[in-house]
Design an enzyme around this catalytic site. Structure first.
Site, PDB file in Angstrom:
ATOM      1  N   THR B  25       0.882  -1.153   0.000  1.00 36.47           N
ATOM      2  CA  THR B  25       0.000   0.000   0.000  1.00 36.47           C
ATOM      3  C   THR B  25       0.920   1.202   0.000  1.00 36.47           C
ATOM      4  O   THR B  25       1.157   1.803   1.030  1.00 36.47           O
ATOM      5  CB  THR B  25      -0.918  -0.011   1.226  1.00 36.47           C
ATOM      6  OG1 THR B  25      -0.168  -0.396   2.366  1.00 36.47           O
ATOM      7  CG2 THR B  25      -2.053  -0.964   1.025  1.00 36.47           C
ATOM      8  N   GLY B  26       1.473   1.503  -1.162  1.00 37.19           N
ATOM      9  CA  GLY B  26       2.430   2.597  -1.359  1.00 37.19           C
ATOM     10  C   GLY B  26       2.010   3.788  -0.553  1.00 37.19           C
ATOM     11  O   GLY B  26       2.668   4.143   0.400  1.00 37.19           O
ATOM     12  N   THR B  27       0.935   4.409  -0.897  1.00 37.11           N
ATOM     13  CA  THR B  27       0.089   5.150   0.044  1.00 37.11           C
ATOM     14  C   THR B  27       0.373   6.571   0.437  1.00 37.11           C
ATOM     15  O   THR B  27       1.501   7.017   0.546  1.00 37.11           O
ATOM     16  CB  THR B  27       0.019   4.378   1.389  1.00 37.11           C
ATOM     17  OG1 THR B  27      -0.402   3.070   1.135  1.00 37.11           O
ATOM     18  CG2 THR B  27      -0.975   5.008   2.335  1.00 37.11           C
ATOM     19  N   SER B  28      -0.787   7.215   0.704  1.00 37.73           N
ATOM     20  CA  SER B  28      -0.776   8.451   1.485  1.00 37.73           C
ATOM     21  C   SER B  28      -1.860   8.290   2.536  1.00 37.73           C
ATOM     22  O   SER B  28      -3.011   8.037   2.200  1.00 37.73           O
ATOM     23  CB  SER B  28      -1.105   9.640   0.593  1.00 37.73           C
ATOM     24  OG  SER B  28      -0.277   9.662  -0.529  1.00 37.73           O
TER      25      SER B  28
END
Lengths: 262, 226
Positions: B25-28
């Protein structure tokens, strides 16, 4: 006999001849810098700022190229207005995937070629297949020196009245086809383009555009290195048009049906 | 591999990036406290290398009715951890006879993330509301420390918005201001981070439980896009 691979002079083969495992510098050619210790040159790079897929499709009366306008710096969307598709002349267009610096290097050389041709004023202009072949030679030679231009190029245009679409990659593999996609496009978009062309081998310009736009949309959904801002280039007998800053509609309704993860 | 900048992998047929990379979940992700609760938010992209495995992921995971966590890092690791914390809190709630504290959930997260720190890639923001302390946000980054903050940002996309949040955060924002703050921050992060994207999932947790919202990709705030 072959005392050690590091020796440059090996009398048992021929004077100043090649040592095993090393490059032999043919007389009369310029030499790229080598480490004097090993004599083996390796300058294979890793790309820095990169562009993702380019799509190419032949339709009835011309050919179309499409790609987004992003230069990615690793996973960062750093440069969001890069033109990766350029007009070479009135019958040729070039699109690039991969390292943007290498693309710009070649772009400058190609633009100078066009100027030189214009100065020669002999009525000849660079044809797409000729550009493709030249690019193949350049890329293959660079690869053979272990110093590739880290790109995949799509050349599109009208060659003797017929649409032409060709591809060359960083190791010099070259081919031409009626539908080509580079990068993630090869996995995601190409099957969609094949399906479209099988149903209707001679598409109209509008149908080709709709198909490419759909492919671009799926790529925006599924490629981490994609941006929703595109270029579409159309080449016909009438000439070249490149539209910039095209933004696509996206459908996220499915998100409303997802909660949690089991 | 998970959410770090690395050199471009060559994708040849034998070892493409999406064949050899784990689901990340590479994510921000983000959470903000306000008087009466918290606002939590996350993007919706799960990536395997540069392929988007899931473009509508839900990274806001329920721990109890009033405590949620935002997951970043390895999708597998964070799901496993969240499931375990969920189990512990459910049990604890039965023993306690009342809703558990947010601090307790954060503490369980910390215990797992710290003791297994060498085997895990998990950056978690635990946030919620309890009767004793109101809205709270606890940031539990990679090594397993736990720190309470008025707001927290995490994931690979957060690196692009530290300047924005530092200059735009104000104490004493109300619920709507917090929602706008989270939306703008996540939109900015998603537009620069290749590993973040999709829709913004929001959660507003108060005494009454959670109110979930989804802001679709084409409805997000837009900024300079040159």
């Amino acid at each position: 006999m072959y005392a050690n691979p590091n020796s440059i002079i090996n009398p048992s083969l021929w004077p100043n001849g090649p040592a095993p495992g090393c490059f032999f510098n043919f007389p009369g050619t310029s030499v790229t810098s080598t480490s004097s210790k090993s004599g083996i040159i390796t300058r294979t790079q890793s790309p820095v700022t990169t562009g993702t897929s380019i799509l190419g499709l032949v339709f009835d009366g011309g050919v179309m190229l499409a790609g987004d306008m992003l230069g990615s710096y690793g996973s960062m969307a750093k440069f969001r207005s890069i033109e990766r598709i350029i007009k070479v002349n009135n019958s040729t267009v070039l699109g690039a995937t991969g390292d943007i610096a290498d693309f710009q290097h070649l772009k400058a050389i190609i633009e100078q070629k066009v100027i030189d041709e214009d100065c020669a004023d002999d009525g000849f202009t660079l044809k797409p297949k000729a550009l493709h072949t030249w690019l193949t030679r350049v890329l293959y030679n660079r690869r053979s020196k272990f110093d590739p231009l880290w790109n995949t190029f799509l050349v599109a245009g009208i060659e003797d009245g017929e649409p032409y679409l060709g591809c060359v990659d960083k190791i010099g593999t070259a081919f031409s086809d009626s539908k080509i996609a580079t990068g993630y496009g090869a996995h995601i978009a190409l099957p969609l383009m094949r399906e479209g062309l099988e149903k209707k081998p001679q598409m109209t310009k509008e149908e080709a555009r709709a198909l490419l736009i759909n492919c671009l949309r799926v790529l925006f959904y599924r490629d981490c290195r994609a941006l929703n801002k595109h270029q579409i280039a159309t080449i016909t007998k009438e000439g070249v048009t490149i539209e910039n800053n095209i933004e696509l509609d996206t459908n996220w309704e499915v998100a409303n049906f997802v909660i949690g993860y089991e | 591999m998970a959410c770090m900048m690395s050199s471009m992998s060559t994708s040849d047929l034998l070892s493409s990036d999406w064949l050899t990379s784990e689901h990340s979940t590479g994510t921000s992700i983000m959470a903000v406290e306000f008087n009466g609760g918290v606002v939590i938010g996350a993007d919706s992209r799960t990536s395997t290398g540069a392929y988007v495995a899931n473009r509508v992921t839900d990274k806001l995971t329920k721990i109890t009715n009033h405590i949620y966590c935002c997951r970043s890092g390895s999708a597998a690791d964070t799901q496993a951890i969240a499931d375990i914390v969920n189990y512990h809190l459910e049990f604890h709630e039965v023993q306690l006879g009342e809703a558990p504290l947010v601090k307790t959930a954060a503490s369980v997260f910390q215990e797992l993330c710290y003791n297994y720190r060498d085997q895990l890639t998990a950056g978690i923001i635990c946030a919620g509301w309890d009767r004793r302390h109101g809205g709270q946000v606890y940031n539990i980054p990679l090594g397993g420390m736990c720190v309470r903050q008025p707001f927290a940002i995490g994931g690979s996309g957060s690196t692009y918005v530290f300047g924005f949040v530092d200059s735009n955060f104000k104490q004493g924002m109300n619920q709507d201001e917090c929602v706008q703050f989270v939306l703008k921050t996540l939109a900015l992060a998603m537009s620069r981070d290749g590993s973040s994207g999709g829709v913004v999932r929001l959660g507003i947790i108060t005494e009454d439980g959670i109110e979930r919202r989804t802001v679709l990709g084409n409805e997000l705030p837009r900024f300079y896009e040159g």
